[in-house]
Design a protein around this motif. Structure first.
Motif, PDB file in Angstrom:
ATOM      1  N   TYR A 123      24.207  71.135  -0.330  1.00 16.03           N
ATOM      2  CA  TYR A 123      23.743  72.485  -0.655  1.00 16.03           C
ATOM      3  C   TYR A 123      24.784  73.279  -1.450  1.00 16.03           C
ATOM      4  N   GLY A 124      26.014  72.781  -1.466  1.00 20.00           N
ATOM      5  CA  GLY A 124      27.054  73.543  -2.155  1.00 20.00           C
ATOM      6  C   GLY A 124      27.389  74.838  -1.443  1.00 20.00           C
ATOM      7  N   THR A 125      27.410  74.816  -0.125  1.00 21.52           N
ATOM      8  CA  THR A 125      27.712  76.024   0.660  1.00 21.52           C
ATOM      9  C   THR A 125      29.060  76.599   0.217  1.00 21.52           C
ATOM     10  N   PRO A 126      29.082  77.842  -0.243  1.00 23.44           N
ATOM     11  CA  PRO A 126      30.342  78.413  -0.739  1.00 23.44           C
ATOM     12  C   PRO A 126      31.330  78.690   0.394  1.00 23.44           C
ATOM     13  N   TRP A 127      32.620  78.649   0.068  1.00 23.39           N
ATOM     14  CA  TRP A 127      33.650  78.890   1.069  1.00 23.39           C
ATOM     15  C   TRP A 127      34.774  79.724   0.476  1.00 23.39           C
ATOM     16  N   ILE A 128      35.601  80.223   1.375  1.00 18.50           N
ATOM     17  CA  ILE A 128      36.779  80.982   0.979  1.00 18.50           C
ATOM     18  C   ILE A 128      37.973  80.413   1.722  1.00 18.50           C
ATOM     19  N   SER A 129      39.121  80.367   1.087  1.00 21.75           N
ATOM     20  CA  SER A 129      40.330  79.894   1.761  1.00 21.75           C
ATOM     21  C   SER A 129      40.906  81.005   2.629  1.00 21.75           C
ATOM     22  N   VAL A 130      41.721  80.617   3.590  1.00 18.58           N
ATOM     23  CA  VAL A 130      42.324  81.632   4.468  1.00 18.58           C
ATOM     24  C   VAL A 130      43.270  82.525   3.668  1.00 18.58           C
ATOM     25  N   GLU A 131      43.926  81.975   2.654  1.00 18.68           N
ATOM     26  CA  GLU A 131      44.850  82.783   1.854  1.00 18.68           C
ATOM     27  C   GLU A 131      44.105  83.872   1.087  1.00 18.68           C
ATOM     28  N   GLU A 132      42.960  83.502   0.490  1.00 16.96           N
ATOM     29  CA  GLU A 132      42.184  84.515  -0.230  1.00 16.96           C
ATOM     30  C   GLU A 132      41.606  85.546   0.716  1.00 16.96           C
ATOM     31  N   LEU A 133      41.132  85.091   1.889  1.00 13.24           N
ATOM     32  CA  LEU A 133      40.587  86.040   2.861  1.00 13.24           C
ATOM     33  C   LEU A 133      41.664  87.019   3.309  1.00 13.24           C
ATOM     34  N   ALA A 134      42.857  86.520   3.585  1.00 12.15           N
ATOM     35  CA  ALA A 134      43.950  87.396   4.019  1.00 12.15           C
ATOM     36  C   ALA A 134      44.275  88.424   2.935  1.00 12.15           C
ATOM     37  N   GLU A 135      44.266  87.992   1.687  1.00 11.97           N
ATOM     38  CA  GLU A 135      44.552  88.909   0.587  1.00 11.97           C
ATOM     39  C   GLU A 135      43.462  89.966   0.448  1.00 11.97           C
ATOM     40  N   ARG A 136      42.211  89.573   0.590  1.00 10.57           N
ATOM     41  CA  ARG A 136      41.107  90.537   0.511  1.00 10.57           C
ATOM     42  C   ARG A 136      41.192  91.563   1.647  1.00 10.57           C
ATOM     43  N   ARG A 137      41.550  91.093   2.841  1.00 10.06           N
ATOM     44  CA  ARG A 137      41.699  92.019   3.976  1.00 10.06           C
ATOM     45  C   ARG A 137      42.825  93.006   3.709  1.00 10.06           C
ATOM     46  N   LYS A 138      43.911  92.516   3.128  1.00 11.86           N
ATOM     47  CA  LYS A 138      45.063  93.370   2.845  1.00 11.86           C
ATOM     48  C   LYS A 138      44.684  94.472   1.853  1.00 11.86           C
ATOM     49  N   ARG A 139      43.785  94.114   0.909  1.00  8.43           N
ATOM     50  CA  ARG A 139      43.343  95.105  -0.081  1.00  8.43           C
ATOM     51  C   ARG A 139      42.303  96.069   0.488  1.00  8.43           C
ATOM     52  N   SER A 180      24.567  97.236   4.436  1.00  7.61           N
ATOM     53  CA  SER A 180      24.828  97.347   2.997  1.00  7.61           C
ATOM     54  C   SER A 180      24.838  95.974   2.345  1.00  7.61           C
ATOM     55  N   PRO A 181      24.106  95.828   1.230  1.00  6.83           N
ATOM     56  CA  PRO A 181      24.109  94.544   0.518  1.00  6.83           C
ATOM     57  C   PRO A 181      25.425  94.270  -0.203  1.00  6.83           C
ATOM     58  N   ASP A 182      26.306  95.268  -0.253  1.00  2.00           N
ATOM     59  CA  ASP A 182      27.579  95.117  -0.959  1.00  2.00           C
ATOM     60  C   ASP A 182      28.682  94.538  -0.074  1.00  2.00           C
ATOM     61  N   THR A 183      28.409  94.391   1.224  1.00  2.00           N
ATOM     62  CA  THR A 183      29.421  93.875   2.139  1.00  2.00           C
ATOM     63  C   THR A 183      29.596  92.376   1.944  1.00  2.00           C
ATOM     64  N   PHE A 184      30.814  91.951   1.776  1.00  2.00           N
ATOM     65  CA  PHE A 184      31.156  90.533   1.642  1.00  2.00           C
ATOM     66  C   PHE A 184      31.205  89.933   3.045  1.00  2.00           C
ATOM     67  N   VAL A 185      30.473  88.827   3.278  1.00  2.00           N
ATOM     68  CA  VAL A 185      30.315  88.273   4.619  1.00  2.00           C
ATOM     69  C   VAL A 185      30.997  86.915   4.715  1.00  2.00           C
ATOM     70  N   VAL A 186      31.859  86.770   5.719  1.00  2.00           N
ATOM     71  CA  VAL A 186      32.569  85.514   5.973  1.00  2.00           C
ATOM     72  C   VAL A 186      32.183  85.011   7.357  1.00  2.00           C
ATOM     73  N   VAL A 187      31.752  83.757   7.442  1.00  2.00           N
ATOM     74  CA  VAL A 187      31.412  83.155   8.729  1.00  2.00           C
ATOM     75  C   VAL A 187      32.517  82.167   9.095  1.00  2.00           C
ATOM     76  N   ASN A 188      32.994  82.306  10.315  1.00  2.00           N
ATOM     77  CA  ASN A 188      34.162  81.560  10.756  1.00  2.00           C
ATOM     78  C   ASN A 188      33.865  80.784  12.032  1.00  2.00           C
ATOM     79  N   CYS A 189      34.596  79.680  12.250  1.00  2.00           N
ATOM     80  CA  CYS A 189      34.611  79.012  13.562  1.00  2.00           C
ATOM     81  C   CYS A 189      35.996  78.428  13.761  1.00  2.00           C
TER      82      CYS A 189
END
Length: 527
Positions: A123-139, A180-189
Motif C-alpha cells: 500500500y505504500g503506507t507513509p512513515w516518518i522517522s523519529v528524527e524528523e518527528l522530534a524536529e517537527r515537535r521542536k518547531r 481540524s484537517p490541517d493537523t498532522f497525524v502520527v500513529v505510533n507503537c
C-alpha cells in the motif's frame, strides 16, 4: 496414541482451505526460535487454560507440533482427555517440516507482524522517522501523536506528547480528537506493526489529514536517545453522536471495499447452534472496560487492535467463522476488514448490542473440561503456609513470578516438573502454586507417585489477597525460564542490541512471506 501426519499431508490439508488447527506444544520462548507460520503456541504447561478459547470446537481437526521431543504426543493425549476427538501429531515435528523443504519462522505473532510489513510494502503506507518527528515537535507544528498499543503498554513507555488510542479506536474516535484537517497525524507503537496498521486504517477510512506511521516506533525513539516517557495517562475523549456518525460512514465504506459481510442477530444465533459442526469465534472488539460493563453472552473480549496484532493467540482454527461485535459497528467493521485481508472469514453483527440482554464482567475460563489425572489434591491455606518448612514451587508464568512470588518459592515449568523435582530440596512437603492455583491443581498428577504434594488454595492470588509479603525477581530456579519470549524492553541488559535485532527481523518478514506458498493474505479490494 494420537494419529501421526506427515509434513506433506499437513500442508495439503492446510492448503485445501477447510478447517484445521495447528498448535505447537512448546513453551513460548522455545516456539520463538523456529516454528510453522500457521501454528499457534499452546504450551503443554498451560494447555487447560488456553485450549478452550483457542480451540472452541472439540471436534475440529487439530494437528499438534513440537521439535520431536515428545511434547506433542503429551499435548495430544491431554486434548483427548478434554474431549477433543480429531487430534493428530506432526510426524518428526518442526524438523521434519523443514526437512521437507517447507519454511520455518522465528518470533511470535508472525502472521500479524508479517501482514503489517506486506501492508506497508503493497500500500505504500507513509512513515516518518523519529528524527524528523522530534524536529517537527521542536518547531511546535500542529500535530497529534497516537499510540495505538493497549493502554497498559502506552502507560509503561511512550513518546512524550502522545495519546493512548488503541488500534480499533482510531477511526472510531478520530473526529472527536482531530477536528481540524490541517493537523498532522502520527500513529505510533512499540515497533512497527500497530503503527503501520493504525496509520493505514485512517488512510483507508479517508480522513482528510496527512497520516503517517512512526518508523520503528518507541524503539527507534529510544535508540535515538530522545527519551521515552513512563507513566503517561492521556486517553482519547468520549465520542459524540456526530463523531459516531462520521466514523460509521468511514468504516462502512472500508467494509464495502473489502467485502466484510454483515449478519443479523438471527444468523448469529443460527451459527451458534451449528458451533458443534463449524467452529465459531464471537469476539467483542471494544475497549476492555466497555466489555466488562456489558457484552453479548458467549462473546470473548478481544480489543480490535490487539486481535489484529496477535491473531494467532485468539484464533486457532483456520477456516473458522469469525464474528465481530461492538456497539456502533465502527470498530467491528474496521477490525473485520483487516482480518479478511489476512485470510479469515470475518463477519460483523449489525445492531451489535442493541436490545440484547448483556452479561457483565469477564467469564471464567472453561478449564474444567479437562479432568484431573487422579484424586483431588490436598490443599493448604496461605495462613498455614506462611512460616512453614514446606517447599513452595511456583508454576506461574515467569513474568508473573518475577513480578511477585511467595518468598523462597522455586520457579518451575509445569511440563518439566518431573525433571525439576530432582533440583528441589529433599526435605519438606511440596506445595504447588500458580497464579490462581488452577495449573498447580492439574500439575499434581506429575508428582504424586514420587513425593507427597499439596496445592496452595487459591494460588498466589490468595496469598496476595491475604496481604502476605512477596519477593520480586526470579529466585531459585528448578527450570530454565523459557516460557515467555521476552521483548527487547523486558531484557535485563543489552536492550539496544535486542531492539535493533528485533526491528531488522520484523522488516525482513516481508521478504520471507513473499516466498511462502502458505500465506493467505489478500490485500486487493473486492468492491
Amino acid at each position: 496414541m494420537a494419529r501421526s501426519i506427515t509434513a506433506a499431508e499437513l500442508r495439503r490439508r492446510y492448503q485445501a482451505g477447510r478447517e484445521i488447527a495447528i498448535i505447537d506444544a512448546r513453551e513460548e520462548a522455545v516456539f520463538h526460535e523456529r516454528h510453522l507460520l500457521m501454528a499457534s503456541c499452546l504450551p503443554l504447561s498451560r494447555l487447560e487454560l488456553i485450549a478452550p478459547g483457542l480451540l472452541p470446537r472439540r471436534s475440529a481437526p487439530i494437528v499438534v507440533t513440537d521439535d520431536g521431543e515428545g511434547l506433542a504426543e503429551r499435548a495430544a493425549a491431554r486434548l483427548a482427555e478434554g474431549g477433543y476427538t480429531d487430534v493428530s501429531v506432526l510426524e518428526g515435528g518442526v524438523k521434519a517440516w523443514e526437512a521437507a523443504g517447507f519454511p520455518v519462522y522465528s518470533g511470535v505473532h508472525v502472521p500479524s507482524k508479517a501482514f503489517a510489513e506486506v501492508v506497508e510494502h503493497d500500500y505504500g503506507t507513509p512513515w516518518i522517522s523519529v528524527e524528523e518527528l522530534a524536529e517537527r515537535r521542536k518547531r511546535g507544528e500542529n500535530m497529534a501523536i497516537f499510540d495505538s498499543r493497549s493502554y497498559e503498554e502506552y502507560h509503561s513507555n511512550t513518546i512524550p506528547g502522545s495519546v493512548s488510542v488503541p488500534g480499533a479506536e482510531l477511526v472510531y474516535r478520530f473526529q472527536q480528537m482531530v477536528p481540524s484537517p490541517d493537523t498532522f497525524v502520527v500513529v505510533n507503537c512499540g515497533g512497527r506493526t500497530r503503527s503501520i496498521i493504525g496509520a493505514q486504517s485512517l488512510i483507508d477510512a479517508g480522513v482528510p489529514n496527512r497520516v503517517v506511521s512512526l518508523k520503528d516506533g518507541t524503539m527507534a525513539w529510544h535508540l535515538a536517545g530522545l527519551g521515552v516517557k513512563a507513566g503517561a495517562t492521556d486517553r482519547a475523549p468520549e465520542v459524540s453522536a456526530e463523531g459516531i456518525t462520521t466514523a460509521r460512514q468511514r468504516a462502512e465504506a472500508v467494509a464495502r471495499r473489502y467485502g466484510v459481510p454483515v449478519i443479523d442477530r438471527a444468523t448469529l444465533a443460527q451459527w451458534q447452534r451449528e458451533a458443534d459442526r463449524s467452529t465459531l469465534y464471537v469476539m467483542d472488539v471494544r475497549d476492555p472496560a466497555e466489555y466488562r460493563a456489558g457484552h453479548l453472552p458467549g462473546s470473548v473480549m478481544a480489543p480490535g487492535g490487539q486481535l489484529v496484532q496477535e491473531t494467532d493467540s485468539w484464533l486457532g482454527v483456520w477456516g473458522a467463522r469469525v464474528v465481530l461485535v461492538d456497539d456502533t459497528g465502527v470498530r467491528a467493521r474496521m477490525t473485520a476488514s483487516w482480518l479478511r485481508r489476512m485470510g479469515w472469514d470475518a463477519s460483523v453483527v449489525e445492531g451489535g448490542l442493541d436490545g440484547a440482554e448483556l452479561e457483565r464482567g469477564i467469564p471464567e475460563a472453561k478449564s474444567d473440561i479437562f479432568p484431573l489425572a487422579g484424586p483431588e489434591p490436598g490443599t493448604v491455606q496461605s495462613s498455614e503456609l506462611r512460616g512453614s518448612a514446606d517447599v513452595v514451587v511456583d508454576l506461574a508464568l515467569s513474568r508473573h513470578h518475577r513480578q511477585g512470588h511467595i518468598p523462597g518459592a522455586w520457579f518451575a515449568i509445569r511440563a518439566r516438573l518431573g525433571e525439576a523435582l530432582d533440583k528441589l530440596p529433599a526435605q519438606g512437603d511440596l506445595v504447588l502454586t500458580s497464579e490462581d492455583g488452577t495449573i498447580a491443581r492439574y500439575a499434581t498428577a506429575a508428582l504424586r507417585t514420587r513425593r507427597p504434594v499439596k496445592v496452595l488454595a487459591g494460588g498466589t492470588a490468595a496469598w496476595k489477597a491475604a496481604g502476605l509479603p512477596l519477593e520480586t525477581g526470579m529466585g531459585p530456579l528448578a527450570s530454565e525460564p523459557d516460557d515467555v519470549a521476552l521483548s527487547a524492553r523486558d531484557r535485563a541488559s543489552d536492550r539496544e542490541r535486542y531492539m535493533r535485532e528485533y526491528l531488522a527481523w520484523e522488516i525482513d518478514l516481508v521478504n520471507q512471506i513473499a516466498r511462502d506458498e502458505d500465506c493467505r493474505f489478500r490485500l486487493a479490494p473486492v468492491a
